[in-house]
Design an enzyme around this catalytic site. Sequence first.
Site, mmCIF file in Angstrom:
data_model
loop_
_atom_site.group_PDB
_atom_site.id
_atom_site.type_symbol
_atom_site.label_atom_id
_atom_site.label_comp_id
_atom_site.label_asym_id
_atom_site.label_seq_id
_atom_site.Cartn_x
_atom_site.Cartn_y
_atom_site.Cartn_z
ATOM 1 N N LEU A 177 0.822 -1.220 0.000
ATOM 2 C CA LEU A 177 0.000 0.000 0.000
ATOM 3 C C LEU A 177 0.857 1.272 0.000
ATOM 4 C CD1 LEU A 177 -2.843 1.333 0.366
ATOM 5 C CD2 LEU A 177 -2.535 1.049 2.827
ATOM 6 N N ASP A 178 1.641 1.442 1.093
ATOM 7 C CA ASP A 178 2.434 2.666 1.249
ATOM 8 C C ASP A 178 3.569 2.693 0.217
ATOM 9 O OD1 ASP A 178 1.109 3.690 3.634
ATOM 10 O OD2 ASP A 178 2.029 2.023 4.705
ATOM 11 N N THR A 234 2.545 7.756 1.274
ATOM 12 C CA THR A 234 2.393 8.111 2.693
ATOM 13 C C THR A 234 3.739 8.293 3.392
ATOM 14 O OG1 THR A 234 2.072 5.769 2.948
ATOM 15 C CG2 THR A 234 0.116 7.134 3.196
ATOM 16 N N LYS A 238 11.124 2.457 5.208
ATOM 17 C CA LYS A 238 10.126 1.991 4.228
ATOM 18 C C LYS A 238 9.883 0.492 4.362
ATOM 19 C CE LYS A 238 10.415 5.560 0.744
ATOM 20 N NZ LYS A 238 10.890 5.922 -0.595
ATOM 21 N N SER A 280 0.242 -5.328 3.161
ATOM 22 C CA SER A 280 0.913 -4.163 3.759
ATOM 23 C C SER A 280 1.260 -4.384 5.221
ATOM 24 C CB SER A 280 -0.013 -2.943 3.655
ATOM 25 O OG SER A 280 0.452 -1.891 4.469
ATOM 26 N N ALA A 281 2.386 -3.789 5.648
ATOM 27 C CA ALA A 281 2.795 -3.872 7.050
ATOM 28 C C ALA A 281 1.946 -2.960 7.938
ATOM 29 C CB ALA A 281 4.255 -3.445 7.166
ATOM 30 N N LYS A 327 7.910 -7.686 7.290
ATOM 31 C CA LYS A 327 8.748 -7.875 6.103
ATOM 32 C C LYS A 327 10.200 -7.629 6.524
ATOM 33 C CE LYS A 327 5.074 -5.922 3.193
ATOM 34 N NZ LYS A 327 4.617 -4.783 2.373
ATOM 35 N N ASP A 356 7.553 -1.358 -3.095
ATOM 36 C CA ASP A 356 8.501 -0.237 -3.236
ATOM 37 C C ASP A 356 9.669 -0.319 -2.255
ATOM 38 O OD1 ASP A 356 6.875 0.412 -0.933
ATOM 39 O OD2 ASP A 356 7.779 2.407 -1.036
HETATM 40 C C1 BG6 Z 1 4.658 0.286 5.918
HETATM 41 C C2 BG6 Z 1 5.439 1.570 5.764
HETATM 42 O O1 BG6 Z 1 3.788 0.120 4.844
HETATM 43 O O2 BG6 Z 1 3.916 0.298 7.132
HETATM 44 C C3 BG6 Z 1 6.330 1.784 6.973
HETATM 45 O O3 BG6 Z 1 6.232 1.517 4.589
HETATM 46 C C4 BG6 Z 1 5.476 1.749 8.249
HETATM 47 O O4 BG6 Z 1 7.010 3.017 6.859
HETATM 48 C C5 BG6 Z 1 4.701 0.430 8.311
HETATM 49 O O5 BG6 Z 1 6.314 1.872 9.399
HETATM 50 C C6 BG6 Z 1 3.792 0.352 9.534
HETATM 51 O O6 BG6 Z 1 2.789 1.326 9.427
HETATM 52 P P1 BG6 Z 1 1.772 1.721 10.559
HETATM 53 O O7 BG6 Z 1 0.743 2.538 9.809
HETATM 54 O O8 BG6 Z 1 1.203 0.455 11.117
HETATM 55 O O9 BG6 Z 1 2.522 2.499 11.590
HETATM 56 MG MG MG Z 2 5.744 0.280 0.782
#
Ligand code: BG6
Ligand code: MG
Length: 221
Positions: free
Chosen positions: A10-11, A17, A45, A114-115, A145, A170
């Site tokens: 996603l990010d 973001t 990232k 996504s994380a 990841k 990415d």
């Molecule tokens: C990832 C981002 O998608 O999500 C990271 O690339 C981020 O930078 C991680 O730390 C966790 O995100 P969140 O929204 O749970 O703090």
């Molecule tokens: Mg990403």
Amino acid sequence: MRIRGCIFDLDGVIVDTAKYHYLAWKRLSDQLGIIFTEEDNERLKGVSRMDSLDIILEIGKCKLSDTQKHEYATLKNNWYVDYISRMTPDDILPGCVEFINELRKAGLLIAIGSASKNTPLILRRIGIGNMFDAVADGNIVKKAKPDPEVFIKAADLLGVEPERCVVFEDAIAGVQAAINAGMFCIGVGSPEILTKASYVISGLHEMNLKKLKSIEKKNLL
Ligand code: BG6
Ligand code: MG
């Protein structure tokens, strides 16, 4: 086509973001007296929230208790949520909706991998939640990841074997996670950074089904 499932980070792939993560982490670093640059932000990232905080604390040679760490991570997240709560469908990166629609029309299954624990909020804000057959995010996985858990989970939710999935990523950690999952990975960003990806594009606006088919052919046959 051998590919049946397409998994999108996603990010950095669907929305940009990283700038909001940076502003929120920067605010926290300033508060902690740690010098944190945009270059340092690159290291975060794809990395989970708590791992990101650990990297910042390591940069500042700063030690905190687990309770303090959770408090600071929550503080940072509240600031981050403030930013993303103002996102709109205009924040979707170019080419994303068109490409996903083309994939859906061709009968491919689409997931998010996504994380981020903020995935549901972001998808709500940008209004494309209904384009995904499955969402695997930081709320349902334990290992960050480059562990493959999030992508394996996404493939599972789609009901597609990992080797029939392609991942769009990415982050270096994310490309490695896709490889660890036994998936084919298209990097989104720069080829100098995403050296392990099978193919690299600068954004989803460069992608279409025909191109995906030809990349698949070159890499999988
Ligand atoms: C990832 C981002 O998608 O999500 C990271 O690339 C981020 O930078 C991680 O730390 C966790 O995100 P969140 O929204 O749970 O703090
Ligand atoms: Mg990403």
